[in-house]
Motif scaffolding. Structure first.
Motif, PDB file in Angstrom:
ATOM      1  N   LYS A  77      32.713 -15.529  23.442  1.00  0.00           N
ATOM      2  CA  LYS A  77      33.967 -15.575  24.677  1.00  0.00           C
ATOM      3  C   LYS A  77      33.321 -16.059  25.677  1.00  0.00           C
ATOM      4  N   SER A  78      31.919 -15.816  26.106  1.00  0.00           N
ATOM      5  CA  SER A  78      31.719 -15.776  27.637  1.00  0.00           C
ATOM      6  C   SER A  78      31.785 -17.319  27.848  1.00  0.00           C
ATOM      7  N   ASN A  79      30.737 -18.422  27.130  1.00  0.00           N
ATOM      8  CA  ASN A  79      31.130 -19.793  27.317  1.00  0.00           C
ATOM      9  C   ASN A  79      30.140 -20.221  26.005  1.00  0.00           C
ATOM     10  N   ASN A  80      31.373 -20.371  25.111  1.00  0.00           N
ATOM     11  CA  ASN A  80      30.690 -21.662  23.706  1.00  0.00           C
ATOM     12  C   ASN A  80      30.370 -22.956  23.960  1.00  0.00           C
ATOM     13  N   HIS A  81      30.271 -23.592  25.444  1.00  0.00           N
ATOM     14  CA  HIS A  81      29.702 -24.267  25.082  1.00  0.00           C
ATOM     15  C   HIS A  81      28.197 -25.107  24.423  1.00  0.00           C
ATOM     16  N   PRO A  82      28.616 -25.919  23.873  1.00  0.00           N
ATOM     17  CA  PRO A  82      28.118 -26.397  22.318  1.00  0.00           C
ATOM     18  C   PRO A  82      26.215 -26.593  22.580  1.00  0.00           C
ATOM     19  N   VAL A  83      25.431 -26.661  23.919  1.00  0.00           N
ATOM     20  CA  VAL A  83      24.483 -27.095  24.166  1.00  0.00           C
ATOM     21  C   VAL A  83      24.091 -25.607  24.257  1.00  0.00           C
ATOM     22  N   ILE A  84      24.549 -25.073  25.222  1.00  0.00           N
ATOM     23  CA  ILE A  84      24.670 -23.220  25.750  1.00  0.00           C
ATOM     24  C   ILE A  84      24.022 -22.602  23.919  1.00  0.00           C
ATOM     25  N   LEU A  85      24.687 -22.813  22.806  1.00  0.00           N
ATOM     26  CA  LEU A  85      24.821 -21.918  21.825  1.00  0.00           C
ATOM     27  C   LEU A  85      24.101 -22.533  20.810  1.00  0.00           C
ATOM     28  N   ARG A  86      23.323 -24.122  20.995  1.00  0.00           N
ATOM     29  CA  ARG A  86      22.651 -24.588  20.228  1.00  0.00           C
ATOM     30  C   ARG A  86      20.874 -24.219  20.818  1.00  0.00           C
ATOM     31  N   ASP A  87      21.199 -24.080  22.604  1.00  0.00           N
ATOM     32  CA  ASP A  87      19.751 -23.755  22.825  1.00  0.00           C
ATOM     33  C   ASP A  87      19.743 -21.826  22.080  1.00  0.00           C
ATOM     34  N   ILE A  88      20.152 -21.371  22.278  1.00  0.00           N
ATOM     35  CA  ILE A  88      20.502 -19.825  22.279  1.00  0.00           C
ATOM     36  C   ILE A  88      19.794 -19.884  20.475  1.00  0.00           C
ATOM     37  N   HIS A  89      20.950 -20.743  19.884  1.00  0.00           N
ATOM     38  CA  HIS A  89      20.267 -20.019  18.406  1.00  0.00           C
ATOM     39  C   HIS A  89      18.479 -21.393  18.793  1.00  0.00           C
TER      40      HIS A  89
END
Length: 206
Positions: free
Chosen positions: A22-34
């Protein structure tokens, strides 16, 4: 993203990091964290879809919203989510229809704090410490697994003692739960670690 993730991992050894989508769902952020090995904390059907696109296992997500509609529950279950947060008896009653599944249920509690976070979430969610044991009993009664405890001090919490006090309270609750054969497998310490906007904040190590 990688630096922030590695910094918080170093500051919290032995703790699994679940990024709050919920803080930021930008796909690049999610991809990198994964890709870095992180997991995810989600609160809605849309966030579940965003995370699944990274290839993350939905069974490892934590659905941390303590109040969900039956439609939201159904959607999350269908997507493969198995860990949920509750803070009241009515939410536990919604679990009865999923008795054929072994869901992992966390109870969200709150504590009294003198110095509040900038965004204080404790007035909004979380049962009192005295309500935890009755809720654990009810989770067992509806045929689901009590999996652990969680709290969220609030966003932009600059008072590190609030985390310590909440963890100490959890320790006492774990002893009470153990006396009735409830095993606490997870303690979710929420989030809210501060970043600097205008006012200085304590270093992450603190």
């Amino acid at each position: 993203i990688a630096k922030n993730y590695n910094d918080i991992k170093a500051a919290l050894p032995g703790v699994e990091i679940h990024y709050a989508v919920k803080s930021n769902n930008h796909p690049v952020i999610l991809r990198d964290i994964h890709m870095l090995g992180g997991k995810f904390d989600i609160c809605s059907a849309l966030e579940i879809k965003d995370v699944i696109r990274t290839g993350a296992d939905p069974a490892l997500l934590i659905h941390s919203h303590p109040v969900k509609s039956e439609r939201e529950f159904d959607s999350a279950i269908k997507a493969g989510v198995r860990t949920f947060v509750v803070d009241n008896p009515s939410e536990i009653d919604k679990l009865r229809k999923y008795s054929e599944l072994n869901l992992k249920i966390l109870i969200r509690f709150r504590i009294a704090v003198v110095n509040k976070a900038v965004v204080n979430l404790q007035y909004k969610f979380g049962c009192t410490v005295d309500e935890v044991l009755p809720l654990a009993r009810k989770i067992r009664e509806v045929g689901q697994e009590f999996h652990g405890l969680c709290f969220h001090i609030g966003s932009q919490c600059v008072h590190s003692e609030n985390y310590a006090n909440a963890i100490n309270a959890a320790g006492e609750l774990i002893k009470q739960l153990r006396s009735e054969r409830f095993d606490t497998s997870m303690l979710d310490i929420g989030g809210g670690f501060p970043v600097q906007y205008c006012e200085p904040v304590p270093p992450l190590d603190q």
